[in-house]
Design a protein around this motif. Structure first.
Motif, short mmCIF file in Angstrom:
data_model
loop_
_atom_site.label_atom_id
_atom_site.label_comp_id
_atom_site.label_asym_id
_atom_site.label_seq_id
_atom_site.Cartn_x
_atom_site.Cartn_y
_atom_site.Cartn_z
N LEU B 65 0.82 -1.21 0.00
CA LEU B 65 0.00 0.00 0.00
C LEU B 65 0.86 1.26 0.00
CD1 LEU B 65 -2.66 1.61 0.45
CD2 LEU B 65 -2.47 1.06 2.86
N LEU B 258 -12.04 6.37 14.42
CA LEU B 258 -11.23 6.66 13.24
C LEU B 258 -10.37 7.90 13.45
CD1 LEU B 258 -13.89 5.98 10.52
CD2 LEU B 258 -11.76 4.75 10.81
N ALA B 259 -10.97 8.93 14.05
CA ALA B 259 -10.26 10.20 14.20
C ALA B 259 -9.14 10.09 15.22
CB ALA B 259 -11.24 11.30 14.61
N THR B 260 -9.20 9.10 16.10
CA THR B 260 -8.18 8.98 17.14
C THR B 260 -7.39 7.68 16.97
OG1 THR B 260 -9.85 8.01 18.58
CG2 THR B 260 -9.47 10.35 18.81
N LYS B 262 -4.63 7.03 15.24
CA LYS B 262 -3.17 7.12 15.22
C LYS B 262 -2.58 6.71 16.56
CE LYS B 262 -3.50 11.25 12.53
NZ LYS B 262 -3.18 12.65 12.36
N ILE B 267 0.93 5.50 11.82
CA ILE B 267 -0.43 5.09 11.48
C ILE B 267 -0.36 3.69 10.91
CG2 ILE B 267 -2.49 5.66 10.18
CD1 ILE B 267 -1.50 8.50 9.99
N TRP B 269 -1.66 1.93 8.57
CA TRP B 269 -2.55 2.18 7.43
C TRP B 269 -3.28 0.93 6.98
CZ3 TRP B 269 -4.96 6.21 6.09
CH2 TRP B 269 -4.41 7.48 6.27
N LEU B 272 -6.12 0.93 9.35
CA LEU B 272 -6.97 2.11 9.27
C LEU B 272 -7.81 2.10 7.98
CD1 LEU B 272 -7.93 4.69 10.49
CD2 LEU B 272 -5.88 5.85 9.73
N THR B 273 -7.22 1.59 6.89
CA THR B 273 -8.01 1.50 5.66
C THR B 273 -9.18 0.53 5.83
OG1 THR B 273 -6.40 -0.12 4.88
CG2 THR B 273 -6.19 2.12 4.03
N GLY B 276 -11.73 2.46 7.90
CA GLY B 276 -12.37 3.46 7.04
C GLY B 276 -13.36 2.82 6.10
#
Lengths: 300, 304
Positions: B65, B258-260, B262, B267, B269, B272-273, B276
């Protein structure tokens, strides 16, 4: 309440029903009004009280109008208003400009117009929080956007960490998300121009340009005012994108008003000062709403 | 004022004349369809790419990614990130559950109270109407308030009322914020109903209340559906209230997670993806299913 049986045959049930019928307007509207009072009027009243106090480690103490004086004379509040105004200006200009242009393009003979319209819904229904993450991924060092602009730059661009770029790096996701709203609304307006009106104008010998001004424009003028209002109000409250992407940084270069208030209340614990800022912002929001309500013909 | 309008009109005409000239030039070469289809295609790619990128990212390994230069298409897809998210962050079950409960509850409340209020506003005169700034107008004004204005005092109020970190508190707050929205969307539908409908129903032997349920509500059904759709999307997506009024997994919703997301280091990712994508998927699916209504909803009130 007035359940005394005052009707001859009905009894309690009938008279209760009568009471309901008599007071229907209040039964219908009061629950909603009560919720709105609890969540809008009461908090504003509470903010008025809070704004008179200073909060610190020793608790809270009365400072009168001290918070107002402190905020209005220090630069930070004005600075965050200025940053919000810049964000608003760039985001709204691009969203409305591009949005109208794309609407005109889609209104001409375009293949798969219905599909394109549906695709326009995609950014609109995604959470601003997720939109911020989509862009954070694109802004990755050496990521998609970096390789897109690579021919123009020397190496990766510090999209979110350079104070002179970061605000524009926040405008871009907002433009991505909200331009389709303008397009969809204006396109609906363009499509509401009846064909026979266009044809009649054509019969009268009106050129394309004439028709655009005299026939099409009146149909979309109000809509353009409406999308302007919607986007000005929308950008004034921007929070999620800033919160996720920059938290107001670097060097406070993206500290929009809602971020500044969040920090004042929840990083510094100064609810008094944050409430004062809230009330000042409320005045600004009311002024803007009032101005639009007076100037525009849009029905609220 | 008059000169302003004149100026605007002149600017508008100049712009349109420019567009017209471009159009004529293209037309003389027969390029108009190529250019319009090209712009439409560009719009589609620009709109879909970021979404594609996140969804595809959720199916890739981290190194795939984040490769430089980016690999637009991956050959090594994996679904392993999905279970991995829930293994590493089991709280995601709770975030999902909280989001679902708060969304459903607040939507039900907002649509119920908003519909009743709209019907009342449209059908009755109120003694508290003051010229232009009558109550319904004030209700709609709240629609224009930046939510940060009320959420700071609301935090203090919730703190004393014991509503912090509760799904109920968040539900009520969302309902309150969506009521003006519901009123705004429904106003037109109710106003378009002829007055005689209720009168006729009453003559037919219905009570006023009965007429509301049996005759009026079915007639405004498209409006109700649209208002429901928008309230669901608003509640599912909301961050500001959630991040301020909740601070633990008792009530935190997906956007807060999601916003927190990290960590202090980096991250994740590849996870997180996934998160999301999970947050986007229901609204995108929902939007696709009701796309006709949604399109009309976004342009409603705008176009009569």
């Amino acid at each position: 309440m007035s359940l005394q049986s005052n009707t001859a045959v009905g009894g309690h049930y009938e008279s209760a029903l009568l009471w309901v019928e008599d007071h229907l307007r209040w039964i219908l509207t009061l629950p909603a009004l009560a919720v709105l009072a609890a969540f809008f009027v009461y908090p504003v009243g509470r903010a008025l009280v809070l704004s008179l106090y200073q909060f610190d480690t020793a608790g809270r103490h009365f400072v009168g109008l001290g918070n107002y004086v402190a905020i209005l004379t220090a630069g930070a509040f004005w600075q965050s208003l200025w940053i919000t105004a810049k964000f608003m200006f760039f985001a709204v200009s691009f969203e409305v400009g591009l949005g109208i242009a794309i609407a005109f393009v889609l209104n001409s003979k375009v293949r798969f117009r219905g599909l394109v319209q549906t695709i326009g819904l995609v950014p609109l229904v995604i959470s601003p929080t997720v939109v911020a993450l989509l862009w954070q991924l694109l802004y990755q060092n050496g990521g998609v956007l970096d390789s897109l602009v690579a021919p123009l730059t020397n190496g990766p661009v510090p999209w979110l960490s350079d104070p002179s770029i970061a605000l524009y790096a926040l405008v871009l996701p907002d433009v991505w998300q909200m331009t389709p709203l303008v397009t969809l609304i204006v396109l609906a307006g363009l499509q509401s121009v009846p064909d026979h009106v266009q044809e009649a104008a054509m019969m009268d010998g009106a050129g394309r340009m004439r028709r655009l001004i005299d026939v099409t424009l009146p149909y979309i003028k109000e809509l353009i005012v409406l999308v302007l209002i919607l986007r000005i109000v929308g950008t004034m409250r921007v929070f999620a994108k800033v919160f996720v992407l920059t938290r107001g940084g670097p060097a406070k270069s993206t500290e929009v008003i809602s971020m500044a208030m969040y920090r004042e209340a929840f990083s510094y614990g100064n609810y008094g000062r944050a409430s004062t800022m809230a009330l000042l912002l409320l005045l600004i929001a009311l002024a803007i709403t009032y101005a639009f309500a007076t100037v525009s013909e849009v029905e609220f | 004022m008059a000169t302003d309008t004149q100026l605007n009109r002149d600017i508008g005409r100049t712009l349109l004349a420019g567009v017209e000239r471009i159009h004529e030039t293209l037309d003389s070469y027969g390029l108009v369809p190529t250019v319009t289809n090209g712009i439409a295609l560009l719009f589609v790619v620009w709109t879909l790419f970021p979404v594609y990128w996140m969804v595809s990212g959720s199916l890739r390994t981290r190194s795939d990614l984040l490769a430089t230069p980016p690999k637009l298409v991956s050959t090594a897809l994996t679904v392993g990130n999905y279970p991995e998210l829930f293994v590493q962050r089991p709280a995601f079950y709770e975030f999902l559950f909280n989001s679902a409960v708060v969304t459903v509850g607040s939507t039900a409340l907002a649509v119920l109270l908003g519909t009743a209020a709209t019907y009342g506003f449209v059908n009755y005169e109120f003694p508290y109407n003051l010229g232009r700034f009558h109550l319904p107008f004030l209700v709609l004004t709240t629609r224009f308030l930046p939510p940060i204005v009320t959420v700071i005092p609301l935090y203090v109020i919730f703190d004393t009322a014991g509503l912090l970190n509760t799904r109920l508190g968040l539900m009520l707050a969302y309902a309150a914020f969506n009521i003006p929205f519901v009123v705004w969307m429904l106003k037109g539908f109710f106003a378009e109903l002829p007055d005689s409908i209720v009168e006729a129903a009453v003559l037919d032997g219905h009570t006023e209340l009965g007429a509301f349920f049996k005759i009026v509500l079915p007639m405004v059904r498209p409006g109700l559906i649209a208002a429901t759709i928008f309230t669901v999307i608003n509640a599912w997506n909301e961050l500001l209230f959630a991040v301020i009024l909740t601070s633990n997994t008792n009530a935190q919703t997906l956007p807060v997670a999601l916003a927190t997301f990290k960590t202090a280091y980096a991250i994740q990712w590849e996870l997180l993806t996934v998160a999301g994508t999970i947050a986007m998927a229901p609204v995108l699916l929902f939007a696709f299913l009701v796309r006709e209504k949604l399109l009309r909803g976004f342009t409603m009130g705008a176009v009569r």
